[in-house]
Motif scaffolding. Structure first.
Motif, PDB file in Angstrom:
ATOM      1  N   LYS A 396      -5.586  -4.047   1.901  1.00 13.74           N
ATOM      2  CA  LYS A 396      -5.007  -4.999   0.942  1.00 13.74           C
ATOM      3  C   LYS A 396      -3.514  -5.227   1.191  1.00 13.74           C
ATOM      4  CE  LYS A 396      -6.256  -2.379  -2.457  1.00 13.74           C
ATOM      5  NZ  LYS A 396      -6.876  -1.272  -1.723  1.00 13.74           N
ATOM      6  N   SER A 397      -2.772  -4.126   1.346  1.00 16.95           N
ATOM      7  CA  SER A 397      -1.332  -4.275   1.600  1.00 16.95           C
ATOM      8  C   SER A 397      -1.085  -4.979   2.923  1.00 16.95           C
ATOM      9  CB  SER A 397      -0.644  -2.913   1.609  1.00 16.95           C
ATOM     10  OG  SER A 397      -0.717  -2.338   0.331  1.00 16.95           O
ATOM     11  N   THR A 398      -1.958  -4.725   3.882  1.00 16.84           N
ATOM     12  CA  THR A 398      -1.816  -5.371   5.186  1.00 16.84           C
ATOM     13  C   THR A 398      -1.971  -6.889   5.035  1.00 16.84           C
ATOM     14  OG1 THR A 398      -2.782  -3.377   6.129  1.00 16.84           O
ATOM     15  CG2 THR A 398      -2.640  -5.293   7.565  1.00 16.84           C
ATOM     16  N   ALA A 437       6.173  -5.911  -3.577  1.00 14.95           N
ATOM     17  CA  ALA A 437       5.505  -4.857  -2.827  1.00 14.95           C
ATOM     18  C   ALA A 437       4.972  -3.754  -3.736  1.00 14.95           C
ATOM     19  CB  ALA A 437       6.467  -4.275  -1.804  1.00 14.95           C
ATOM     20  N   GLN A 438       4.087  -2.981  -3.106  1.00 10.15           N
ATOM     21  CA  GLN A 438       3.459  -1.879  -3.823  1.00 10.15           C
ATOM     22  C   GLN A 438       4.499  -0.856  -4.276  1.00 10.15           C
ATOM     23  OE1 GLN A 438       0.355  -0.256  -1.364  1.00 10.15           O
ATOM     24  NE2 GLN A 438      -0.767   0.492  -3.157  1.00 10.15           N
ATOM     25  N   VAL A 439       5.483  -0.607  -3.416  1.00 10.23           N
ATOM     26  CA  VAL A 439       6.552   0.331  -3.772  1.00 10.23           C
ATOM     27  C   VAL A 439       7.800  -0.498  -4.055  1.00 10.23           C
ATOM     28  CG1 VAL A 439       7.856   2.334  -3.008  1.00 10.23           C
ATOM     29  CG2 VAL A 439       5.522   1.968  -2.184  1.00 10.23           C
ATOM     30  N   LEU A 517       1.303 -10.432  -5.076  1.00  5.24           N
ATOM     31  CA  LEU A 517       1.565  -9.229  -5.861  1.00  5.24           C
ATOM     32  C   LEU A 517       0.715  -8.094  -5.318  1.00  5.24           C
ATOM     33  CD1 LEU A 517       1.338 -10.876  -9.417  1.00  5.24           C
ATOM     34  CD2 LEU A 517       3.372 -10.534  -8.016  1.00  5.24           C
ATOM     35  N   ASP A 518       1.361  -7.120  -4.666  1.00  8.96           N
ATOM     36  CA  ASP A 518       0.612  -6.002  -4.102  1.00  8.96           C
ATOM     37  C   ASP A 518       0.647  -4.844  -5.093  1.00  8.96           C
ATOM     38  OD1 ASP A 518      -0.670  -4.129  -2.625  1.00  8.96           O
ATOM     39  OD2 ASP A 518       0.821  -4.011  -1.017  1.00  8.96           O
ATOM     40  N   ASP A 519      -0.307  -4.839  -5.987  1.00 10.94           N
ATOM     41  CA  ASP A 519      -0.378  -3.752  -6.963  1.00 10.94           C
ATOM     42  C   ASP A 519       0.980  -3.610  -7.665  1.00 10.94           C
ATOM     43  OD1 ASP A 519      -1.921  -1.938  -8.191  1.00 10.94           O
ATOM     44  OD2 ASP A 519      -1.755  -0.363  -6.680  1.00 10.94           O
TER      45      ASP A 519
HETATM   46 MG   LIG Z   1      -1.707  -0.960  -0.483  1.00 13.46          MG
END
Ligand SMILES: [Mg+2]
Ligand SMILES: Nc1ncnc2c1ncn2[C@@H]1O[C@H](COP(=O)(O)OP(=O)(O)OP(=O)(O)O)[C@@H](O)[C@H]1O
Length: 624
Positions: A396-398, A437-439, A517-519
């Protein structure tokens, strides 16, 4: 082997110096001119001192009276020489300093600029500590020999002048010079050869020490909570100890060679006095000449050391330069195209993935890359919301990174409004698509600066509007200085959910036409998360006119999407509305419900198989 390596170091070191001279030719000329002036005046001063002794002092002793005129003249000449020498030193020092610090600044800029140009894949392969030391101590090390370089060049000219003046005086004394000067030079060369491996090792250890230090500060939380302080300290002190030993071995070598380099010219003076005494008796030279030459040997000793300084710094310079070059020559940056999209276009963008495959570069070049996406195709139509759902590690992040072109696909294409993202300009890309990003990353700056990032045209009104959409206006208004509150390094003064909402507001403030929106709201409570997405979907409620690709886990959030793409191991296994997938795809239902259970009851660890669908109030409210 050793001598070949050190010859190689010498050759490469000289080429680094050559590059420095080519980059700063004018300042270098000024510095060398100052240094040559100084060198010639050192020779001149030796001859003036000789003349004072031979023509003023000796006759005075013999006749018992001092020639006042001659003495005044000598004093005047010596004073004049001293003043000119000061000018020479001034020019040399100033020039060398300018040159060294300018080069350092220029290369620091080049290296950091390169960091920003290089792709994510490159950054993932390189430790932050190494990058820090590349921009810092390696750049400094590369240009260390610049400081003594003009002095050394001036000294070479001076040595040639000294030999010439010795020949003009007396061949026997010149022979002494021809023995001592080359010996001095060779000693310096041997010194720098011995120094080479030691300096290179010290430079490498410096980078390693800074890398470990950086990692342990960065991971301070983990280190503390896991009680690993002692081990982490031991790891650090082990390497710090190696650096200490490396530097002590540098110092020990200096301890041996420095006295030798000091002694050799004194032996030269002694030889001059012995040989000179015979020549004086033979009537070949005068007292004036003898004193001049003896004095010359004593004053030459110091400048000759400058050659040694340059040679001794060369290995460190080469080591630093190699590490700087590795960054400057790194490839893989993604060239931008020249196709533009109007960021002010009021309509949402269309995102399309067409048969996209992707593999991360292997950690080591000879290993094969691991394919993490295979033939992924989907579309986020203009104004629509598509949710990406899949187990952890499914890619997913990719996909999120590909959508905003942080990385490029191995095959297939990512298109924005029908244009391959590789053909877009950097501005078009940044103005059209925004990734949260996720982070979350928060800068050590004010809330305002974190939202605007100095992008033009974002006023306080816009900042508040973005914060409101991200449900962040409440907590920001409660901060002591509102928008002007400093949020601490990496946003340490904010909670995880607050940080996420701040980075979401940052993306929104740029009015993107595609929002990825990544998480991005995982640390926000589920009700607020759903409310944020609901607001983002409706431009009428102040939301942006954006298409949304959202990585989410929560049922309430996923249910808001127009379409859900379900991924497993880098492949799209199902697509449809949330309700359809829930009914037809076993893996999907398991994943979504398992997540929900884990969230509502974190103490109960269930495997997906154990989970039975459970209707919560929220689910009923938004499930469609
Ligand atoms: Mg991810
Ligand atoms: N920088 C990297 N280098 C090598 N492999 C990577 C890298 N980043 C991710 N991977 C691998 O790629 C795969 C997909 O990772 P990705 O981060 O896209 O998963 P994800 O679906 O976002 O997972 P999560 O739900 O845990 O965030 C994983 O197998 C992961 O190990």
């Amino acid at each position: 082997m050793t001598s070949r390596t050190s010859r190689d170091v010498l050759r490469r070191g000289l080429s680094v110096l050559g590059r420095a001279i080519r980059e700063q030719p004018r300042i270098f000329t000024v510095a060398v001119a100052g240094s040559v002036l100084f060198g010639l005046l050192v020779i001149a001063s030796a001859y003036v001192v000789g003349a004072v002794v031979g023509d003023v002092v000796v006759p005075a002793i013999e006749q018992g009276s001092v020639g006042v005129g001659a003495l005044a003249l000598a004093a005047g000449v010596l004073l004049g020489i001293s003043v000119l020498r000061v000018v020479g030193i001034f020019g040399r020092r100033l020039g060398a300093g300018f040159m060294q610090y300018r080069l350092q600044a220029a290369y620091r800029r080049r290296v950091t600029r390169r960091y920003l140009e290089l792709p994510l894949a490159w950054h993932q392969r390189n430790a932050t500590g190494t990058l820090l030391s590349n921009a810092n101590s390696d750049v400094e090390a590369a240009w260390y020999p610049i400081a003594p370089l003009p002095f050394a060049v001036g000294t070479l000219v001076m040595l040639v002048g000294a030999i010439a003046s010795l020949f003009a005086t007396d061949w026997a004394l010149a022979l002494v010079g021809l023995t001592v000067f080359p010996a001095l030079f060779s000693l310096n060369v041997v010194y720098s050869r011995r120094m080479a491996p030691r300096q290179a090792r010290a430079q490498r250890l410096r980078a390693e020490v800074s890398g470990i230090a950086h990692e342990s500060f960065d991971g301070a939380l983990v280190v503390k909570t896991m009680g690993r302080e002692a081990q982490e300290t031991a790891r650090f002190s082990g390497r710090a100890g190696e650096l200490r030993d490396a530097l002590i071995s540098v110092g020990r070598l200096r301890g041996v060679f420095d006295p030798l380099l000091e002694t050799l010219p004194s032996l030269g003076t002694l030889a001059v006095l012995v040989v000179g005494a015979f020549r004086l008796r033979a009537g070949a030279i005068t007292v004036t000449e003898l004193v001049s030459v003896a004095f010359l040997f004593t004053v030459l000793a110091f400048p000759v050391r400058a050659i040694g300084w340059v040679l001794a710094e060369l290995p460190r310079s080469v080591a630093g330069w190699d590490r700087v070059r590795r960054v400057l020559d790194a490839t893989g940056e993604m060239p931008y195209g020249d196709h533009t999209l109007d960021p002010a276009d009021p309509t949402p963008a269309t995102l399309a993935f067409a048969g996209v495959s992707f593999a991360y570069e292997p950690a080591e070049a000879h290993l094969p890359g691991v394919q993490v996406l295979g033939e992924v195709s989907f579309t986020v139509p203009a104004g629509r919301t598509v949710a990406l759902v899949g187990p952890t590690g499914s890619g997913k992040s990719t996909i999120a990174a590909l959508a905003v072109r942080l990385v490029d696909p191995l095959s297939g294409a990512v298109e924005l409004d029908g244009v391959d993202v590789r053909q877009l300009t950097a501005e078009s890309l940044a103005g059209t698509a925004a990734l949260v990003a996720q982070v979350p990353f928060v800068f050590d700056d004010t809330v305002r600066a974190n939202v605007t990032l100095d992008r033009p045209g974002i006023g306080d009104e816009d900042v508040w509007a973005a914060l409101r959409l991200a449900e962040a206006d409440g907590f920001v208004a409660a901060l002591p200085d509102g928008l002007d509150t400093m949020v601490g390094e990496r946003g340490t003064s904010l909670s995880g959910g607050q940080r996420q909402r701040l980075t979401l507001a940052r993306a929104l403030a740029g009015r993107p036409r595609l929002l990825v929106l990544d998480d991005a709201t995982s640390a926000v409570d589920p009700r607020v998360e759903a409310a944020i997405l609901a607001a983002l979907r409706t431009p009428a409620a102040g939301g942006p006119a954006a298409s949304i690709l959202v990585v989410a886990y929560r049922r309430a959030t996923i249910a808001l999407a127009d379409e859900v793409i379900y991924l497993e191991q880098g492949r799209v296994v199902a697509r449809g509305t949330h309700t359809e997938l829930l009914a037809t795809v076993g893996g999907y239902a398991d994943l979504v419900t398992a997540y929900e259970h884990a969230e509502t009851d974190p103490k109960r660890q269930r495997t997906p198989d154990e989970v039975t669908p459970l209707a919560s109030g929220l689910e009923i409210e938004v499930d469609r």
